[in-house]
Design an enzyme around this catalytic site. Structure first.
Site, short mmCIF file in Angstrom:
data_model
loop_
_atom_site.label_atom_id
_atom_site.label_comp_id
_atom_site.label_asym_id
_atom_site.label_seq_id
_atom_site.Cartn_x
_atom_site.Cartn_y
_atom_site.Cartn_z
N PHE A 25 0.88 -0.85 0.38
CA PHE A 25 -0.52 -0.01 0.26
C PHE A 25 0.73 1.65 0.12
O PHE A 25 1.30 2.01 -0.67
CB PHE A 25 -0.89 -0.17 1.28
CG PHE A 25 -1.79 1.24 1.77
CD1 PHE A 25 -2.29 1.96 0.68
CD2 PHE A 25 -1.34 1.56 2.75
CE1 PHE A 25 -2.90 3.35 1.62
CE2 PHE A 25 -1.90 2.55 3.65
CZ PHE A 25 -2.47 3.44 3.04
N TYR A 157 5.59 -8.44 16.23
CA TYR A 157 4.84 -6.39 15.04
C TYR A 157 6.11 -5.36 16.14
O TYR A 157 7.10 -5.15 15.40
CB TYR A 157 4.14 -6.54 15.15
CG TYR A 157 3.70 -4.66 13.87
CD1 TYR A 157 3.85 -5.62 12.15
CD2 TYR A 157 3.09 -3.96 14.15
CE1 TYR A 157 4.35 -4.08 11.42
CE2 TYR A 157 3.14 -2.93 13.54
CZ TYR A 157 3.43 -3.11 12.13
OH TYR A 157 3.52 -1.78 10.82
P1 NAD Z 1 1.88 -3.53 3.41
O1 NAD Z 1 1.92 -5.52 3.83
O2 NAD Z 1 0.48 -2.82 1.96
O3 NAD Z 1 2.69 -3.36 2.34
C1 NAD Z 1 3.82 -3.85 2.94
C2 NAD Z 1 5.15 -4.55 2.23
O4 NAD Z 1 5.51 -5.22 2.14
C3 NAD Z 1 4.22 -5.65 0.94
O5 NAD Z 1 4.19 -5.19 -0.05
C4 NAD Z 1 4.47 -7.12 1.72
O6 NAD Z 1 4.62 -8.11 0.36
C5 NAD Z 1 6.46 -6.53 1.95
N1 NAD Z 1 6.65 -7.37 2.35
C6 NAD Z 1 6.37 -8.14 3.29
N2 NAD Z 1 7.84 -9.16 4.16
C7 NAD Z 1 8.58 -9.45 3.54
C8 NAD Z 1 9.97 -10.06 3.57
N3 NAD Z 1 10.01 -10.60 3.86
N4 NAD Z 1 10.57 -9.22 1.47
C9 NAD Z 1 9.86 -8.18 1.05
N5 NAD Z 1 8.87 -8.06 0.77
C10 NAD Z 1 8.05 -8.22 2.11
O7 NAD Z 1 1.22 -3.12 4.42
P2 NAD Z 1 1.91 -0.81 4.22
O8 NAD Z 1 0.62 -0.40 5.21
O9 NAD Z 1 1.98 -0.35 2.77
O10 NAD Z 1 2.95 -1.04 5.27
C11 NAD Z 1 4.28 -0.49 4.95
C12 NAD Z 1 5.17 -0.21 5.87
O11 NAD Z 1 4.84 0.75 6.59
C13 NAD Z 1 4.97 -1.42 6.95
O12 NAD Z 1 6.64 -1.21 7.10
C14 NAD Z 1 4.60 -0.88 7.95
O13 NAD Z 1 5.10 -2.02 9.04
C15 NAD Z 1 4.70 0.96 8.17
N6 NAD Z 1 3.93 0.67 8.70
C16 NAD Z 1 3.34 1.10 7.51
C17 NAD Z 1 1.23 2.11 8.39
C18 NAD Z 1 -0.03 1.73 7.84
O14 NAD Z 1 -1.29 2.58 8.33
N7 NAD Z 1 0.08 1.13 6.56
C19 NAD Z 1 1.80 1.90 9.80
C20 NAD Z 1 2.69 2.07 10.69
C21 NAD Z 1 4.00 1.80 10.23
#
Ligand code: NAD
Ligand code: UDP
Ligand code: UDP
Length: 328
Positions: A25, A157
């Site tokens: 995302f 997490y």
């Molecule tokens: P998401 O799940 O849409 O995206 C995460 C991506 O990481 C996915 O495309 C997934 O396939 C990839 N991924 C997971 N494990 C992997 C691995 N071992 N190797 C390679 N790729 C891997 O989530 P998001 O909401 O886009 O979050 C992105 C980042 O931002 C994350 O690190 C998340 O912890 C952080 N974050 C997001 C939010 C939020 O509200 N969206 C809040 C706090 C932190």
């Protein structure tokens, strides 16, 4: 036509930027924005929770590359900057394989830090408000150390992300790496996964299908929701800030809502006939969350500009299109 001198300037400013988790995302929006700014973008993702669909429109871009790779394994590339976004982010996704979640945060951070160290790249970590756990200090400033259960179902997490922050700061102290740590608060917008169980996507999809809206607990817990475009500006602003600005820095929208208020807003904006039903509150669900963004305001001159109604309308429009496509 771009004058020759301008071209030279653009080439000079253009960087090779790696985005891990680039099919997700947030990662896909980040790749898009960096390409718009004229950079060479390398998206690294194992497609665990993200999908190629999120970057389909970028695949033919001459400055974009996609590499299917799991960051828990070493990776040797030459880049100028790394945004380390790889990690499942929604509770149902990160609890699906909790050991892999911790590995992704910890081994993934070690590998990406090792890469950054070898090529002397700047590296930004997508950390999270979850490092504050179920906070007793409200709103949460960066100086608060948090209240995290180390052995609960959210720990893979929360503690994984906390350990990643530790690694970033130790690589900074030990190897003088150029690090940046962003603590991201709940962010929403187009390209959220429709089935990842996060509250905004859940409520919108339920409302559009006229299915019951599932409020966990009494819906009195609070969250502060940031629209994705604002967040991406904050991340890029942090990456481009001075070397001294290493963070951690909160990025989020300080407007705080109860989950019940969010449910009512989604029903109103979709004109849905859905009723609200109550489900048990998951274990260790934080009761309140709101970022103190004074640091980001001061050091990055950043603050969110998209309000909840405006952001929800755009997100609802996205899910409407998605559901239409699915029904075709
Ligand atoms: P998401 O799940 O849409 O995206 C995460 C991506 O990481 C996915 O495309 C997934 O396939 C990839 N991924 C997971 N494990 C992997 C691995 N071992 N190797 C390679 N790729 C891997 O989530 P998001 O909401 O886009 O979050 C992105 C980042 O931002 C994350 O690190 C998340 O912890 C952080 N974050 C997001 C939010 C939020 O509200 N969206 C809040 C706090 C932190
Ligand atoms: N690493 C990597 N890509 C690189 C350089 C290192 O994936 O370009 C990985 C490597 O597997 C190593 C980890 O990053 O285990 C940490 O590297 P570092 O140099 O910090 O430590 P060391 O090699 O001494 O373990
Ligand atoms: N939540 C809810 N109904 C849902 C999904 C989530 O009431 O269908 C609640 C959840 O219990 C939490 C809040 O909404 O209190 C935010 O949940 P989310 O999973 O989006 O993010 P996080 O808990 O990680 O902040």
């Amino acid at each position: 036509m771009i004058p020759q001198a301008e071209k030279g300037k653009q080439m000079h400013l253009s960087k090779r930027i790696m985005v891990t988790g680039g099919c997700g995302f947030l990662g896909s929006h980040l790749c898009e924005r960096l390409l718009e700014q004229g950079h060479d973008v390398l998206c690294v993702d194992n497609c665990f929770t993200g999908t190629k669909r999120n970057i389909r429109h970028l695949l033919n871009h001459p400055d974009f590359e996609f590499i299917r790779h799991d960051v828990t394994f070493p990776l040797y590339l030459e880049v100028d900057e790394i945004y380390n976004m790889a990690c499942p982010a929604s509770p149902i996704h990160y609890q699906f394989d909790p050991v892999q979640t911790t590995k992704t945060s910890v081994h993934g951070a070690i590998n990406m830090l090792g890469l950054a160290k070898r090529v002397r790249a700047r590296i930004l970590q997508a950390s999270t408000s979850e490092v504050y756990g179920d906070p007793e200090v409200h709103p949460q400033p960066e100086s608060y150390w948090g209240r995290v259960n180390p052995i609960g179902i959210r720990s893979c997490y929360d503690e994984g992300k906390r350990c990643a922050e530790t690694l970033f700061f130790d690589y900074y102290r030990q190897h003088r790496l150029k690090i940046k740590v962003a603590r991201i608060f709940n962010t929403y917008g187009p390209r959220m996964h429709p089935n990842d169980g996060r509250v905004v996507s859940n409520f919108i999809v339920q409302a559009l299908k006229n299915e019951p809206i599932t409020v966990f607990g009494q819906g009195q817990q609070t969250r502060s929701f940031c629209y994705v475009d604002d967040l991406i500006e904050g991340l890029i602003g942090l990456m481009n800030s001075s070397d001294e600005m290493i963070g951690p820095v909160n990025l989020g929208n300080p407007a705080e809502f109860t989950i019940m208020e969010l449910a009512r807003k989604v029903i109103e904006l979709t004109g849905s006939a859905s009723e609200v039903i109550y489900k048990p509150l998951p274990q260790d669900d934080p009761r309140q969350r709101k970022p103190d963004i004074a640091l980001a305001r001061k050091e990055l001159q950043w603050q969110p500009v998209v309000g909840l109604d405006e952001g929800l309308k755009k997100t609802i429009a996205y899910f409407e299109r998605l559901l239409e496509e699915e029904n075709r």
